[in-house]
Write a protein that holds these residues in place. Structure first.
Motif, PDB file in Angstrom:
ATOM      1  N   HIS A   1      -2.194   3.497  -4.010  1.00 43.34           N
ATOM      2  CA  HIS A   1      -1.867   2.408  -4.928  1.00 43.34           C
ATOM      3  C   HIS A   1      -1.727   1.126  -4.129  1.00 43.34           C
ATOM      4  O   HIS A   1      -1.006   1.085  -3.123  1.00 43.34           O
ATOM      5  CB  HIS A   1      -0.562   2.706  -5.664  1.00 43.34           C
ATOM      6  N   VAL A   2      -2.439   0.091  -4.541  1.00 43.88           N
ATOM      7  CA  VAL A   2      -2.493  -1.167  -3.790  1.00 43.88           C
ATOM      8  C   VAL A   2      -2.171  -2.325  -4.725  1.00 43.88           C
ATOM      9  O   VAL A   2      -2.700  -2.397  -5.844  1.00 43.88           O
ATOM     10  CB  VAL A   2      -3.888  -1.372  -3.165  1.00 43.88           C
ATOM     11  N   SER A   3      -1.311  -3.226  -4.274  1.00 42.36           N
ATOM     12  CA  SER A   3      -0.980  -4.431  -5.038  1.00 42.36           C
ATOM     13  C   SER A   3      -1.018  -5.640  -4.120  1.00 42.36           C
ATOM     14  O   SER A   3      -0.581  -5.571  -2.968  1.00 42.36           O
ATOM     15  CB  SER A   3       0.425  -4.328  -5.661  1.00 42.36           C
ATOM     16  N   TYR A   4      -1.534  -6.748  -4.635  1.00 41.80           N
ATOM     17  CA  TYR A   4      -1.445  -8.020  -3.928  1.00 41.80           C
ATOM     18  C   TYR A   4      -0.232  -8.771  -4.474  1.00 41.80           C
ATOM     19  O   TYR A   4      -0.106  -8.974  -5.690  1.00 41.80           O
ATOM     20  CB  TYR A   4      -2.729  -8.831  -4.113  1.00 41.80           C
ATOM     21  N   LEU A   5       0.675  -9.163  -3.561  1.00 46.80           N
ATOM     22  CA  LEU A   5       1.988  -9.668  -3.959  1.00 46.80           C
ATOM     23  C   LEU A   5       2.249 -11.076  -3.455  1.00 46.80           C
ATOM     24  O   LEU A   5       1.797 -11.465  -2.376  1.00 46.80           O
ATOM     25  CB  LEU A   5       3.091  -8.746  -3.407  1.00 46.80           C
TER      26      LEU A   5
ATOM     27  N   ILE B   1       0.846  -1.189   0.000  1.00 46.50           N
ATOM     28  CA  ILE B   1       0.000   0.000   0.000  1.00 46.50           C
ATOM     29  C   ILE B   1       0.886   1.246   0.000  1.00 46.50           C
ATOM     30  O   ILE B   1       1.748   1.402   0.863  1.00 46.50           O
ATOM     31  CB  ILE B   1      -0.915   0.036   1.246  1.00 46.50           C
ATOM     32  N   GLY B   2       0.664   2.104  -0.983  1.00 47.46           N
ATOM     33  CA  GLY B   2       1.408   3.351  -1.064  1.00 47.46           C
ATOM     34  C   GLY B   2       0.485   4.516  -1.351  1.00 47.46           C
ATOM     35  O   GLY B   2      -0.656   4.337  -1.798  1.00 47.46           O
TER      36      GLY B   2
ATOM     37  N   ALA C   1     -11.683   3.549 -11.765  1.00 47.37           N
ATOM     38  CA  ALA C   1     -12.034   2.607 -12.828  1.00 47.37           C
ATOM     39  C   ALA C   1     -10.994   2.613 -13.942  1.00 47.37           C
ATOM     40  O   ALA C   1     -10.609   3.671 -14.445  1.00 47.37           O
ATOM     41  CB  ALA C   1     -13.409   2.955 -13.390  1.00 47.37           C
ATOM     42  N   GLY C   2     -10.529   1.421 -14.303  1.00 47.65           N
ATOM     43  CA  GLY C   2      -9.617   1.259 -15.430  1.00 47.65           C
ATOM     44  C   GLY C   2      -8.186   1.654 -15.169  1.00 47.65           C
ATOM     45  O   GLY C   2      -7.364   1.603 -16.089  1.00 47.65           O
ATOM     46  N   ALA C   3      -7.848   2.044 -13.940  1.00 50.09           N
ATOM     47  CA  ALA C   3      -6.477   2.480 -13.635  1.00 50.09           C
ATOM     48  C   ALA C   3      -5.684   1.318 -13.051  1.00 50.09           C
ATOM     49  O   ALA C   3      -5.945   0.875 -11.932  1.00 50.09           O
ATOM     50  CB  ALA C   3      -6.500   3.643 -12.658  1.00 50.09           C
ATOM     51  N   HIS C   4      -4.727   0.809 -13.818  1.00 44.71           N
ATOM     52  CA  HIS C   4      -3.885  -0.320 -13.391  1.00 44.71           C
ATOM     53  C   HIS C   4      -2.522  -0.196 -14.053  1.00 44.71           C
ATOM     54  O   HIS C   4      -2.402   0.323 -15.163  1.00 44.71           O
ATOM     55  CB  HIS C   4      -4.494  -1.664 -13.804  1.00 44.71           C
ATOM     56  N   TYR C   5      -1.501  -0.701 -13.376  1.00 45.52           N
ATOM     57  CA  TYR C   5      -0.202  -0.913 -14.006  1.00 45.52           C
ATOM     58  C   TYR C   5      -0.100  -2.334 -14.545  1.00 45.52           C
ATOM     59  O   TYR C   5       0.569  -2.584 -15.548  1.00 45.52           O
ATOM     60  CB  TYR C   5       0.930  -0.696 -13.004  1.00 45.52           C
ATOM     61  N   ASP C   6      -0.694  -3.273 -13.829  1.00 41.58           N
ATOM     62  CA  ASP C   6      -0.628  -4.680 -14.203  1.00 41.58           C
ATOM     63  C   ASP C   6      -1.869  -5.377 -13.667  1.00 41.58           C
ATOM     64  O   ASP C   6      -2.831  -4.730 -13.253  1.00 41.58           O
ATOM     65  CB  ASP C   6       0.662  -5.336 -13.675  1.00 41.58           C
ATOM     66  N   ASN C   7      -1.842  -6.716 -13.665  1.00 42.54           N
ATOM     67  CA  ASN C   7      -3.026  -7.474 -13.274  1.00 42.54           C
ATOM     68  C   ASN C   7      -3.272  -7.518 -11.773  1.00 42.54           C
ATOM     69  O   ASN C   7      -4.362  -7.902 -11.342  1.00 42.54           O
ATOM     70  CB  ASN C   7      -2.925  -8.915 -13.801  1.00 42.54           C
ATOM     71  N   GLN C   8      -2.279  -7.158 -10.980  1.00 43.75           N
ATOM     72  CA  GLN C   8      -2.405  -7.352  -9.540  1.00 43.75           C
ATOM     73  C   GLN C   8      -2.448  -6.052  -8.748  1.00 43.75           C
ATOM     74  O   GLN C   8      -2.266  -6.059  -7.538  1.00 43.75           O
ATOM     75  CB  GLN C   8      -1.274  -8.244  -9.034  1.00 43.75           C
ATOM     76  N   ASP C   9      -2.718  -4.929  -9.420  1.00 41.49           N
ATOM     77  CA  ASP C   9      -2.768  -3.668  -8.701  1.00 41.49           C
ATOM     78  C   ASP C   9      -4.043  -2.905  -9.020  1.00 41.49           C
ATOM     79  O   ASP C   9      -4.752  -3.182  -9.991  1.00 41.49           O
ATOM     80  CB  ASP C   9      -1.533  -2.823  -9.015  1.00 41.49           C
ATOM     81  N   ALA C  10      -4.339  -1.925  -8.170  1.00 45.20           N
ATOM     82  CA  ALA C  10      -5.478  -1.034  -8.373  1.00 45.20           C
ATOM     83  C   ALA C  10      -5.181   0.290  -7.686  1.00 45.20           C
ATOM     84  O   ALA C  10      -4.340   0.364  -6.781  1.00 45.20           O
ATOM     85  CB  ALA C  10      -6.753  -1.660  -7.808  1.00 45.20           C
ATOM     86  N   PHE C  11      -5.882   1.330  -8.116  1.00 44.34           N
ATOM     87  CA  PHE C  11      -5.742   2.653  -7.524  1.00 44.34           C
ATOM     88  C   PHE C  11      -7.050   3.053  -6.843  1.00 44.34           C
ATOM     89  O   PHE C  11      -8.140   2.717  -7.323  1.00 44.34           O
ATOM     90  CB  PHE C  11      -5.403   3.695  -8.591  1.00 44.34           C
ATOM     91  N   TYR C  12      -6.915   3.804  -5.748  1.00 43.05           N
ATOM     92  CA  TYR C  12      -8.075   4.231  -4.977  1.00 43.05           C
ATOM     93  C   TYR C  12      -7.970   5.722  -4.652  1.00 43.05           C
ATOM     94  O   TYR C  12      -6.872   6.264  -4.516  1.00 43.05           O
ATOM     95  CB  TYR C  12      -8.158   3.435  -3.671  1.00 43.05           C
TER      96      TYR C  12
END
Length: 227
Positions: A127-131, A92-93, A170-181
């Motif tokens: 910015h959140v990613s599951y790792l 989480i950043g 909506a639609g904001a991603h760098y890759d398959n395992q991240d999302a923005f809030y």
């Protein structure tokens, strides 16, 4: 007239260099005079977390589930394209909205975007990613926490979400395992992504610089250690 303008330009540049030097020197001084340098009581670590640095930006890394929080109930999988099914951690950043959304790689960095972020005025995002565990092999710094410290840090992170709710972009991603809030606050020269990370550590009782504008000011007092 021409010489007068040259002198003005030279003095302006010297002033900017002096201010930059003061900025960096202050960051160094405050990292060497840390907050929570002598915790009031030693307690065994109960939560193994990390700070993850790419050399510029820092994220918190927490176990996905614990007695304190299940992050899947905060940042739901439906907000992500395809997070790895064996993910064990959430990163989480916090940072500048325009920079985050328009600079997926350092190759996308432009002078105008960097200046825009530092000058302020832009809203923040989370910015959140599951790792997976293997993704923490580089740039990870151990952050052993008691349950009480972790609870304070969780509250700090959740307080950065408007009304405490995670609203995805909506639609904001760098890759398959991240999302923005959506996130509270705004980014500027004195309120950086690392400042946000460091403040949470201070509030939770971790030894860290009193002001942390750079990544090294966050990680200076932590131990490099991959899970």
């Amino acid at each position: 007239m021409f010489k007068r303008w040259l002198r003005r330009i030279a003095f302006t540049l010297l002033g900017l260099v002096a201010l930059l030097g003061l900025y960096v020197a202050t960051a160094f001084a405050l990292v060497l005079w840390p907050a929570n340098a002598k915790p009031s009581a030693e307690a065994p670590a109960e939560i193994q977390a990390w700070v993850l640095s790419n050399g510029v930006h820092t994220d918190y890394v927490f176990p996905i589930r614990s007695a304190t929080v299940d992050w899947l109930q905060v940042f739901r999988l439906k907000d992500f394209r395809a997070p790895p099914p064996d993910a064990e951690f959430v990163a989480i950043g916090w940072g500048d909205r325009e920079f985050y959304l328009n600079t997926p790689t350092w190759g996308d960095l432009t002078a105008s975007r960097a200046f825009g972020a530092l000058s302020g005025g832009n809203r923040a995002l989370m910015h959140v990613s599951y790792l997976q565990r293997g993704q923490l092999a580089r740039g990870a710094y151990a952050l052993p926490l008691t349950q009480a410290q972790y609870a304070r840090l969780v509250d700090y992170v959740r307080a950065a979400l408007p009304q405490g709710r995670a609203t995805p972009i909506a639609g904001a991603h760098y890759d398959n395992q991240d999302a923005f809030y959506e996130a509270n606050g705004g980014y500027n020269l004195f309120e950086t992504c690392n400042t946000w990370t460091g403040r949470g550590l201070r509030q939770s009782g971790v030894t860290v610089g009193r002001w942390t504008p750079f990544d090294f000011t966050v990680t200076w007092h932590l131990r490099a250690a991959a899970p």
